[in-house]
Motif scaffolding. Structure first.
Motif, PDB file in Angstrom:
ATOM      1  N   MET A   9      51.488  42.759  45.232  1.00  0.00           N
ATOM      2  CA  MET A   9      50.529  42.446  44.174  1.00  0.00           C
ATOM      3  C   MET A   9      51.220  41.501  43.194  1.00  0.00           C
ATOM      4  O   MET A   9      52.360  41.754  42.801  1.00  0.00           O
ATOM      5  CB  MET A   9      50.090  43.716  43.439  1.00  0.00           C
ATOM      6  CG  MET A   9      49.427  44.768  44.317  1.00  0.00           C
ATOM      7  SD  MET A   9      50.623  45.827  45.140  1.00  0.00           S
ATOM      8  CE  MET A   9      51.113  46.914  43.811  1.00  0.00           C
ATOM      9  N   LEU A  57      41.662  39.694  43.252  1.00  0.00           N
ATOM     10  CA  LEU A  57      40.859  40.816  42.733  1.00  0.00           C
ATOM     11  C   LEU A  57      40.557  40.496  41.279  1.00  0.00           C
ATOM     12  O   LEU A  57      41.466  40.451  40.444  1.00  0.00           O
ATOM     13  CB  LEU A  57      41.645  42.125  42.822  1.00  0.00           C
ATOM     14  CG  LEU A  57      41.816  42.735  44.210  1.00  0.00           C
ATOM     15  CD1 LEU A  57      42.600  44.038  44.109  1.00  0.00           C
ATOM     16  CD2 LEU A  57      40.476  42.972  44.870  1.00  0.00           C
ATOM     17  N   GLU A  58      39.305  40.253  40.988  1.00  0.00           N
ATOM     18  CA  GLU A  58      38.975  39.836  39.619  1.00  0.00           C
ATOM     19  C   GLU A  58      37.656  40.401  39.113  1.00  0.00           C
ATOM     20  O   GLU A  58      37.203  40.018  38.046  1.00  0.00           O
ATOM     21  CB  GLU A  58      38.976  38.306  39.523  1.00  0.00           C
ATOM     22  CG  GLU A  58      38.253  37.633  40.653  1.00  0.00           C
ATOM     23  CD  GLU A  58      38.682  36.177  40.885  1.00  0.00           C
ATOM     24  OE1 GLU A  58      37.889  35.449  41.507  1.00  0.00           O
ATOM     25  OE2 GLU A  58      39.777  35.792  40.453  1.00  0.00           O
ATOM     26  N   SER A 102      42.719  40.297  36.118  1.00  0.00           N
ATOM     27  CA  SER A 102      42.758  39.861  37.518  1.00  0.00           C
ATOM     28  C   SER A 102      44.180  39.933  38.068  1.00  0.00           C
ATOM     29  O   SER A 102      45.160  39.955  37.321  1.00  0.00           O
ATOM     30  CB  SER A 102      42.243  38.418  37.627  1.00  0.00           C
ATOM     31  OG  SER A 102      43.091  37.554  36.895  1.00  0.00           O
ATOM     32  N   CYS A 103      44.254  39.974  39.380  1.00  0.00           N
ATOM     33  CA  CYS A 103      45.541  39.882  40.077  1.00  0.00           C
ATOM     34  C   CYS A 103      45.255  39.438  41.503  1.00  0.00           C
ATOM     35  O   CYS A 103      44.100  39.251  41.880  1.00  0.00           O
ATOM     36  CB  CYS A 103      46.294  41.215  40.050  1.00  0.00           C
ATOM     37  SG  CYS A 103      45.522  42.520  41.009  1.00  0.00           S
ATOM     38  N   CYS A 158      40.731  46.112  40.561  1.00  0.00           N
ATOM     39  CA  CYS A 158      41.249  45.538  39.316  1.00  0.00           C
ATOM     40  C   CYS A 158      40.142  45.723  38.281  1.00  0.00           C
ATOM     41  O   CYS A 158      39.206  44.923  38.207  1.00  0.00           O
ATOM     42  CB  CYS A 158      41.619  44.067  39.515  1.00  0.00           C
ATOM     43  SG  CYS A 158      42.660  43.469  38.183  1.00  0.00           S
ATOM     44  N   PHE A 182      49.373  38.761  38.058  1.00  0.00           N
ATOM     45  CA  PHE A 182      48.602  39.630  37.166  1.00  0.00           C
ATOM     46  C   PHE A 182      48.276  38.867  35.874  1.00  0.00           C
ATOM     47  O   PHE A 182      49.186  38.255  35.278  1.00  0.00           O
ATOM     48  CB  PHE A 182      49.427  40.862  36.776  1.00  0.00           C
ATOM     49  CG  PHE A 182      49.578  41.882  37.869  1.00  0.00           C
ATOM     50  CD1 PHE A 182      48.753  42.995  37.913  1.00  0.00           C
ATOM     51  CD2 PHE A 182      50.559  41.748  38.847  1.00  0.00           C
ATOM     52  CE1 PHE A 182      48.893  43.948  38.903  1.00  0.00           C
ATOM     53  CE2 PHE A 182      50.714  42.697  39.848  1.00  0.00           C
ATOM     54  CZ  PHE A 182      49.873  43.798  39.879  1.00  0.00           C
ATOM     55  N   TYR A 234      49.381  48.627  34.370  1.00  0.00           N
ATOM     56  CA  TYR A 234      48.942  47.708  33.311  1.00  0.00           C
ATOM     57  C   TYR A 234      50.192  47.179  32.602  1.00  0.00           C
ATOM     58  O   TYR A 234      51.307  47.621  32.904  1.00  0.00           O
ATOM     59  CB  TYR A 234      48.008  48.431  32.325  1.00  0.00           C
ATOM     60  CG  TYR A 234      48.607  49.633  31.656  1.00  0.00           C
ATOM     61  CD1 TYR A 234      48.636  50.876  32.298  1.00  0.00           C
ATOM     62  CD2 TYR A 234      49.184  49.532  30.392  1.00  0.00           C
ATOM     63  CE1 TYR A 234      49.213  51.977  31.689  1.00  0.00           C
ATOM     64  CE2 TYR A 234      49.765  50.640  29.773  1.00  0.00           C
ATOM     65  CZ  TYR A 234      49.767  51.859  30.434  1.00  0.00           C
ATOM     66  OH  TYR A 234      50.351  52.943  29.835  1.00  0.00           O
ATOM     67  N   ALA A 257      45.522  42.648  32.849  1.00  0.00           N
ATOM     68  CA  ALA A 257      45.102  43.282  34.111  1.00  0.00           C
ATOM     69  C   ALA A 257      45.382  44.786  34.125  1.00  0.00           C
ATOM     70  O   ALA A 257      46.466  45.239  33.725  1.00  0.00           O
ATOM     71  CB  ALA A 257      45.812  42.622  35.287  1.00  0.00           C
ATOM     72  N   LEU A 284      45.157  47.469  37.169  1.00  0.00           N
ATOM     73  CA  LEU A 284      44.889  47.654  38.600  1.00  0.00           C
ATOM     74  C   LEU A 284      44.888  49.149  38.894  1.00  0.00           C
ATOM     75  O   LEU A 284      45.909  49.827  38.769  1.00  0.00           O
ATOM     76  CB  LEU A 284      45.961  46.939  39.438  1.00  0.00           C
ATOM     77  CG  LEU A 284      45.809  47.065  40.957  1.00  0.00           C
ATOM     78  CD1 LEU A 284      44.499  46.455  41.448  1.00  0.00           C
ATOM     79  CD2 LEU A 284      46.989  46.424  41.681  1.00  0.00           C
ATOM     80  N   TYR A 338      47.235  53.865  38.102  1.00  0.00           N
ATOM     81  CA  TYR A 338      46.908  52.509  37.688  1.00  0.00           C
ATOM     82  C   TYR A 338      48.090  51.870  37.003  1.00  0.00           C
ATOM     83  O   TYR A 338      48.974  52.548  36.481  1.00  0.00           O
ATOM     84  CB  TYR A 338      45.661  52.469  36.793  1.00  0.00           C
ATOM     85  CG  TYR A 338      45.594  53.498  35.704  1.00  0.00           C
ATOM     86  CD1 TYR A 338      45.026  54.743  35.950  1.00  0.00           C
ATOM     87  CD2 TYR A 338      46.108  53.228  34.437  1.00  0.00           C
ATOM     88  CE1 TYR A 338      44.972  55.700  34.941  1.00  0.00           C
ATOM     89  CE2 TYR A 338      46.045  54.181  33.428  1.00  0.00           C
ATOM     90  CZ  TYR A 338      45.476  55.417  33.695  1.00  0.00           C
ATOM     91  OH  TYR A 338      45.428  56.371  32.704  1.00  0.00           O
ATOM     92  N   HIS A 380      40.149  45.609  35.118  1.00  0.00           N
ATOM     93  CA  HIS A 380      40.157  44.692  33.958  1.00  0.00           C
ATOM     94  C   HIS A 380      41.119  43.560  34.265  1.00  0.00           C
ATOM     95  O   HIS A 380      42.179  43.796  34.861  1.00  0.00           O
ATOM     96  CB  HIS A 380      40.589  45.443  32.694  1.00  0.00           C
ATOM     97  CG  HIS A 380      40.265  44.718  31.437  1.00  0.00           C
ATOM     98  ND1 HIS A 380      41.210  44.029  30.705  1.00  0.00           N
ATOM     99  CD2 HIS A 380      39.098  44.537  30.784  1.00  0.00           C
ATOM    100  CE1 HIS A 380      40.632  43.473  29.653  1.00  0.00           C
ATOM    101  NE2 HIS A 380      39.342  43.768  29.690  1.00  0.00           N
TER     102      HIS A 380
END
Ligand code: T46
Length: 141
Positions: free
Chosen positions: A97, A80-81, A64-65, A60, A100, A38, A104, A106, A36, A62
């Motif tokens: 990607m 992705l939210e 969004s991106c 995602c 962010f 961040y 975020a 992901l 992941y 937490h």
């Protein structure tokens, strides 16, 4: 181009939500790796490569991106939210990607262990790979 998004089942109760992801049940492959990202800086674009055989689901969990998918002929931007949505990204697909949010996270579920040899990092090589696989499919009829 078909975008495959999974909507996972939240197990909610008075305490809040919980999502469980099981391989070959909620996820269409055996999960061999989870990673992941961040603290992604503003304006950063990650990815910019394709994979020869790796399959992944991006969630995602937490913030969004956005993900730009490019199959060599068409591009789609997928936001992705929601922590209960997963985007399937198969092989032969250029991905980027971006956008962010500062919070975020992901998360990516991957079908294989990390292997640099599976990466296609040049866009030109990616287009050649797509063309070769198209030619091979046409030869097979
Ligand atoms: C992908 C997109 C969605 C590891 O050591 N192990 C790992 O499993 C991964 C994924 C990365 N790394 C190392 C390799 C680099 O030194 O972590 C560093 C950052 O990796 P990378 O620049 O490849 O990260 P992204 O965000 O550009 O791409 C990643 C995945 O690599 C890729 O497979 O599809 O996320």
């Amino acid at each position: 181009m078909q975008v495959i998004k999974y909507v996972f089942q939240p197990h909610g109760d008075a305490r809040g939500q919980l999502i469980a992801l099981e391989e070959l049940r909620d996820i269409p492959f055996r999960i061999r790796r989870v990673y992941y990202m961040y603290d992604t800086g503003e304006g950063v674009v990650r990815g910019k490569h394709a994979h020869k055989s790796l399959e992944q689901i991006l969630v995602c969990i937490h913030g969004s991106c956005k993900v730009r998918l490019d199959n060599g002929q068409e591009q789609k931007i997928v936001p992705l939210e929601k922590p209960y949505e997963g985007l399937y990204v198969g092989s032969n697909m250029w991905r980027e990607m971006f956008d962010f949010s500062p919070d975020a996270v992901l998360m990516v579920l991957a079908s294989e262990l990390y292997d640099e040899a599976d990466y296609v990092r040049s866009y030109e090589d990616f287009l050649n790979m797509v063309q070769e696989s198209k030619n091979a499919n046409e030869e097979q009829g």
